[in-house]
Design an enzyme around this catalytic site. Structure first.
Site, PDB file in Angstrom:
ATOM      1  N   SER A  90       0.926  -1.186   0.026  1.00 42.84           N
ATOM      2  CA  SER A  90      -0.119   0.102   0.046  1.00 42.84           C
ATOM      3  C   SER A  90       0.841   1.443  -0.068  1.00 42.84           C
ATOM      4  CB  SER A  90      -0.985   0.230   1.325  1.00 42.84           C
ATOM      5  OG  SER A  90      -1.529   1.045   1.213  1.00 42.84           O
ATOM      6  N   HIS A 104      -2.147   7.558  -4.664  1.00 45.35           N
ATOM      7  CA  HIS A 104      -2.333   6.175  -3.937  1.00 45.35           C
ATOM      8  C   HIS A 104      -2.316   5.170  -4.654  1.00 45.35           C
ATOM      9  CE1 HIS A 104      -5.596   3.296  -2.926  1.00 45.35           C
ATOM     10  NE2 HIS A 104      -4.849   3.025  -1.807  1.00 45.35           N
ATOM     11  N   ASN A 106      -2.590   0.299  -4.282  1.00 49.13           N
ATOM     12  CA  ASN A 106      -2.426  -0.944  -3.302  1.00 49.13           C
ATOM     13  C   ASN A 106      -2.663  -2.137  -4.186  1.00 49.13           C
ATOM     14  OD1 ASN A 106      -4.993  -2.434  -2.429  1.00 49.13           O
ATOM     15  ND2 ASN A 106      -5.493  -0.173  -2.491  1.00 49.13           N
ATOM     16  N   ARG A 108      -3.258  -6.205  -3.464  1.00 44.05           N
ATOM     17  CA  ARG A 108      -3.246  -7.068  -2.355  1.00 44.05           C
ATOM     18  C   ARG A 108      -3.926  -8.391  -2.922  1.00 44.05           C
ATOM     19  NH1 ARG A 108      -7.352  -3.184  -2.842  1.00 44.05           N
ATOM     20  NH2 ARG A 108      -9.512  -3.868  -2.791  1.00 44.05           N
ATOM     21  N   HIS A 144      -4.113   8.029 -16.837  1.00 42.81           N
ATOM     22  CA  HIS A 144      -5.162   7.132 -17.352  1.00 42.81           C
ATOM     23  C   HIS A 144      -4.842   6.405 -18.723  1.00 42.81           C
ATOM     24  CE1 HIS A 144      -8.927   7.593 -14.753  1.00 42.81           C
ATOM     25  NE2 HIS A 144      -8.458   8.615 -14.481  1.00 42.81           N
ATOM     26  N   HIS A 174     -20.859  12.900   1.129  1.00 42.06           N
ATOM     27  CA  HIS A 174     -21.154  14.017   1.619  1.00 42.06           C
ATOM     28  C   HIS A 174     -20.659  15.277   1.107  1.00 42.06           C
ATOM     29  CE1 HIS A 174     -17.334  13.094   3.659  1.00 42.06           C
ATOM     30  NE2 HIS A 174     -17.181  14.330   4.059  1.00 42.06           N
ATOM     31  N   ASN A 260      -6.993  -5.638  13.707  1.00 41.40           N
ATOM     32  CA  ASN A 260      -5.880  -5.277  14.743  1.00 41.40           C
ATOM     33  C   ASN A 260      -4.703  -5.115  14.120  1.00 41.40           C
ATOM     34  OD1 ASN A 260      -4.807  -4.976  17.302  1.00 41.40           O
ATOM     35  ND2 ASN A 260      -4.172  -7.064  17.566  1.00 41.40           N
ATOM     36  N   GLY A 261      -4.630  -4.224  13.098  1.00 42.70           N
ATOM     37  CA  GLY A 261      -3.462  -4.122  12.295  1.00 42.70           C
ATOM     38  C   GLY A 261      -2.682  -2.967  13.032  1.00 42.70           C
ATOM     39  N   ARG A 262      -1.530  -2.540  12.644  1.00 41.93           N
ATOM     40  CA  ARG A 262      -0.718  -1.843  13.319  1.00 41.93           C
ATOM     41  C   ARG A 262      -1.182  -0.171  12.600  1.00 41.93           C
ATOM     42  NH1 ARG A 262       4.102   1.137  11.903  1.00 41.93           N
ATOM     43  NH2 ARG A 262       5.500   1.501  13.667  1.00 41.93           N
TER      44      ARG A 262
END
Length: 302
Positions: A90, A104, A106, A108, A144, A174, A260-262
């Site tokens: 990431s 950005h 990532n 996975r 793109h 929003h 419970n990731g860092r």
């Protein structure tokens, strides 16, 4: 047949290659590295770059974690199994220059045993999107076009499908605006009669490596342009929109927190400084107004 260990190993190499390319591009800052272990299984390597010539703050994170899924995620997946394995890379880069975009990316992979004992349930996901503080149309077209060429090598239906997915995903409901000029996004991509697991894996790696060709080019196009205090104030306001999306809508942030990731690695995507100005209205005909007019779904950039 590809195995999760090979996927994790190749992803970690992509992390190393991207970090080397970013250090060479920036020319000043170096990555700090921190290995970490996850309570429950696995761990990762967080690599952070700060206070560079062009990069104010950025992270290129690798993780390979395993263990038990929380009940809420298990329910969302519709399975009774709770064992899982997930690995990925990431990236988020926040430049110090208002004319250089945030980026950005990532890639996975996720795997869990099948309830019946058959082949494991597994899929690939990922994406890359560009968030300019000022939308420069030639840069959006370059970005793109690069993504389309990566997609078209594997399936000519990928780009239009994943581009629409990105428009819909990277949308700040929003605010009724997209986070930036989009890119591509996909999730739960599996082998079928049109594409094999090996080719999906190669696509995932090709997307990861494309970062090296894309972001340094965009930085170098814009890093030496003059800018004003007002331009930088606008940059801080656009960063606030980025933070809002990541904290309210981003699925990766939610998954990391719920498994419970860092926390330092999860929240490295947030900008070093952002501003929220009450009821800001851009000057009619300004570059700021033009940028807002281009933060819409469905714009054809490629």
């Amino acid at each position: 047949m590809i195995y999760k260990e090979q996927i994790a190993e190749d992803y970690k190499q992509i992390q190393a290659d991207i970090c080397a390319a970013l250090e060479a591009m920036d020319g000043k800052a170096k990555f700090a590295s921190e290995e970490w272990n996850r309570e429950g299984g696995g761990g990762g390597l967080t690599r952070i770059i700060q206070n560079g010539d062009s990069i104010e703050k950025g992270g290129v994170n690798f993780s390979a974690v395993h263990g038990k899924l929380p009940a809420a995620i298990k329910k969302a997946f519709g399975t009774e199994n709770d064992d899982f394995f997930a690995t990925g890379v990431s990236i988020v880069m926040h430049p110090n220059h208002p004319m250089v975009p945030i980026i950005h990316m990532n890639i996975r992979y996720f795997e869990m045993p099948d309830d019946t004992g058959a082949e494991p349930i597994r899929w690939f996901g990922g994406g890359i999107d560009l968030t300019p503080h000022y939308v420069i149309e030639q840069d959006a077209q370059f970005f793109h076009s690069k993504l389309k060429s990566v997609c078209d090598k594997y399936d000519d239906g990928f780009y239009p499908r994943f581009k629409t997915w990105a428009d819909d995903y990277f949308f700040i409901k929003h605010r009724d605006e997209t986070r930036g000029v989009g890119g591509i996004f996909y999730d739960r991509l599996k082998a079928d009669e049109n594409i094999s697991w090996d080719n999906i894996f190669e696509f995932s790696k090709s997307l990861g490596r494309s970062f090296i060709d894309i972001y340094p080019e965009l930085v170098n196009r814009n890093r030496n342009k003059a800018y004003s205090t007002e331009n930088q104030e606008w940059q801080y306001m656009r960063r606030s929109r980025y933070a809002e999306f990541n904290l309210v809508y981003d699925a990766g942030t939610k998954f990391g927190l719920e498994t419970n990731g860092r926390i330092e690695s999860i929240l490295m995507s947030l900008p070093p400084m952002a501003k929220w100005i009450y009821d800001f209205k851009p000057i009619p005909g300004s570059d700021e107004e033009k940028t807002l007019s281009l933060l819409k779904k469905g714009i054809s950039w490629a």
